[in-house]
Design a protein around this motif. Sequence first.
Motif, short mmCIF file in Angstrom:
data_model
loop_
_atom_site.label_atom_id
_atom_site.label_comp_id
_atom_site.label_asym_id
_atom_site.label_seq_id
_atom_site.Cartn_x
_atom_site.Cartn_y
_atom_site.Cartn_z
N ARG A 169 32.55 -0.71 -25.58
CA ARG A 169 31.88 0.21 -26.50
C ARG A 169 31.50 -0.42 -27.84
O ARG A 169 31.30 0.27 -28.83
CB ARG A 169 32.73 1.45 -26.75
CG ARG A 169 32.96 2.26 -25.50
CD ARG A 169 33.71 3.51 -25.79
NE ARG A 169 33.89 4.27 -24.56
CZ ARG A 169 34.50 5.41 -24.52
NH1 ARG A 169 35.00 5.95 -25.61
NH2 ARG A 169 34.63 6.05 -23.37
N THR B 41 28.76 -2.41 -28.21
CA THR B 41 27.31 -2.41 -28.29
C THR B 41 26.82 -0.99 -28.03
O THR B 41 27.00 -0.46 -26.95
CB THR B 41 26.69 -3.37 -27.25
OG1 THR B 41 27.16 -4.68 -27.50
CG2 THR B 41 25.17 -3.34 -27.33
N TYR C 47 26.57 -2.21 -18.46
CA TYR C 47 26.51 -1.16 -19.47
C TYR C 47 26.71 0.20 -18.83
O TYR C 47 26.78 0.32 -17.62
CB TYR C 47 25.15 -1.18 -20.19
CG TYR C 47 24.90 -2.43 -20.99
CD1 TYR C 47 25.36 -2.54 -22.28
CD2 TYR C 47 24.20 -3.49 -20.43
CE1 TYR C 47 25.12 -3.69 -23.02
CE2 TYR C 47 23.96 -4.65 -21.15
CZ TYR C 47 24.42 -4.74 -22.45
OH TYR C 47 24.19 -5.88 -23.18
N GLN C 48 26.78 1.22 -19.69
CA GLN C 48 26.80 2.60 -19.24
C GLN C 48 25.78 3.40 -20.04
O GLN C 48 25.70 3.25 -21.26
CB GLN C 48 28.17 3.24 -19.47
CG GLN C 48 29.25 2.72 -18.59
CD GLN C 48 30.54 3.50 -18.79
OE1 GLN C 48 30.57 4.55 -19.41
NE2 GLN C 48 31.62 2.97 -18.26
N LEU D 102 18.66 -6.06 -25.29
CA LEU D 102 20.08 -6.14 -24.90
C LEU D 102 20.35 -7.42 -24.10
O LEU D 102 19.57 -7.76 -23.21
CB LEU D 102 20.47 -4.95 -24.02
CG LEU D 102 20.83 -3.65 -24.70
CD1 LEU D 102 21.09 -2.58 -23.65
CD2 LEU D 102 22.02 -3.82 -25.60
N ASP E 136 24.37 -7.96 -19.24
CA ASP E 136 25.75 -7.48 -19.18
C ASP E 136 25.78 -6.20 -18.35
O ASP E 136 24.76 -5.70 -17.91
CB ASP E 136 26.29 -7.20 -20.59
CG ASP E 136 27.82 -7.23 -20.65
OD1 ASP E 136 28.48 -7.31 -19.58
OD2 ASP E 136 28.35 -7.18 -21.76
N VAL F 13 23.32 3.93 -24.90
CA VAL F 13 23.85 2.90 -24.01
C VAL F 13 25.00 2.22 -24.72
O VAL F 13 24.92 1.92 -25.92
CB VAL F 13 22.75 1.85 -23.66
CG1 VAL F 13 23.35 0.65 -22.95
CG2 VAL F 13 21.67 2.50 -22.81
N GLU F 14 26.08 1.99 -23.97
CA GLU F 14 27.20 1.24 -24.53
C GLU F 14 27.73 0.27 -23.49
O GLU F 14 27.57 0.49 -22.30
CB GLU F 14 28.30 2.17 -25.04
CG GLU F 14 28.92 3.06 -24.00
CD GLU F 14 29.90 4.07 -24.58
OE1 GLU F 14 29.75 4.47 -25.75
OE2 GLU F 14 30.82 4.45 -23.85
N ASN F 15 28.34 -0.83 -23.96
CA ASN F 15 28.93 -1.77 -23.01
C ASN F 15 30.37 -1.36 -22.73
O ASN F 15 30.84 -0.34 -23.24
CB ASN F 15 28.80 -3.21 -23.52
CG ASN F 15 29.52 -3.46 -24.82
OD1 ASN F 15 30.14 -2.55 -25.37
ND2 ASN F 15 29.44 -4.66 -25.32
#
Length: 162
Positions: A49, A51, A115-116, A110, A113, A44-46
């Motif tokens: 990128r 996080t 995320y992806q 987390l 927010d 997972v990234e925000n």
Amino acid sequence: MRLLPLALFSLLASYASADTFQVEVEVPRLRVAEYHAPYVAFWVENADRSTIVPLGLWYDDQEKWLKDIRQWWRRTGRGQQKPYDGLTGATRSPGKHQMDFSELQSLQKLPADEYQLVVEASREVGGREVVRLPFQWPASNHQQQQVNGTSELGTVTLSVRP
């Protein structure tokens, strides 16, 4: 004696309120001369990128091929040691495979927010593919995202529930 039931209730209530995070990945059946099951990484990234939360990794004993999962390797893989963060397991044969990452503490911690979920697959003597599925965390309502891979991945479905 009354504290034990209260503590148990609090523990169960916190577990029941945790969001669920489930992923289904289809590994397509490819007609090639030399087939190898793909190595697949999940993280997972925000949006920027910054996080990165490793969720899972499918690989076999040939760790030398982990570098071929290029984005995962650059973003988080090379900084980890065996056992790798998240839920690891063997590579998977063609078909649909379900994973439930809901209980990973790093995911539950987390901050709120957008995320992806990133899923990257790479095969020895094969190709490489990356798919991304956006989601909101924590979930305020049921979210289901789906994307179809074009080569190394079939359909990838993300289901997030409060």
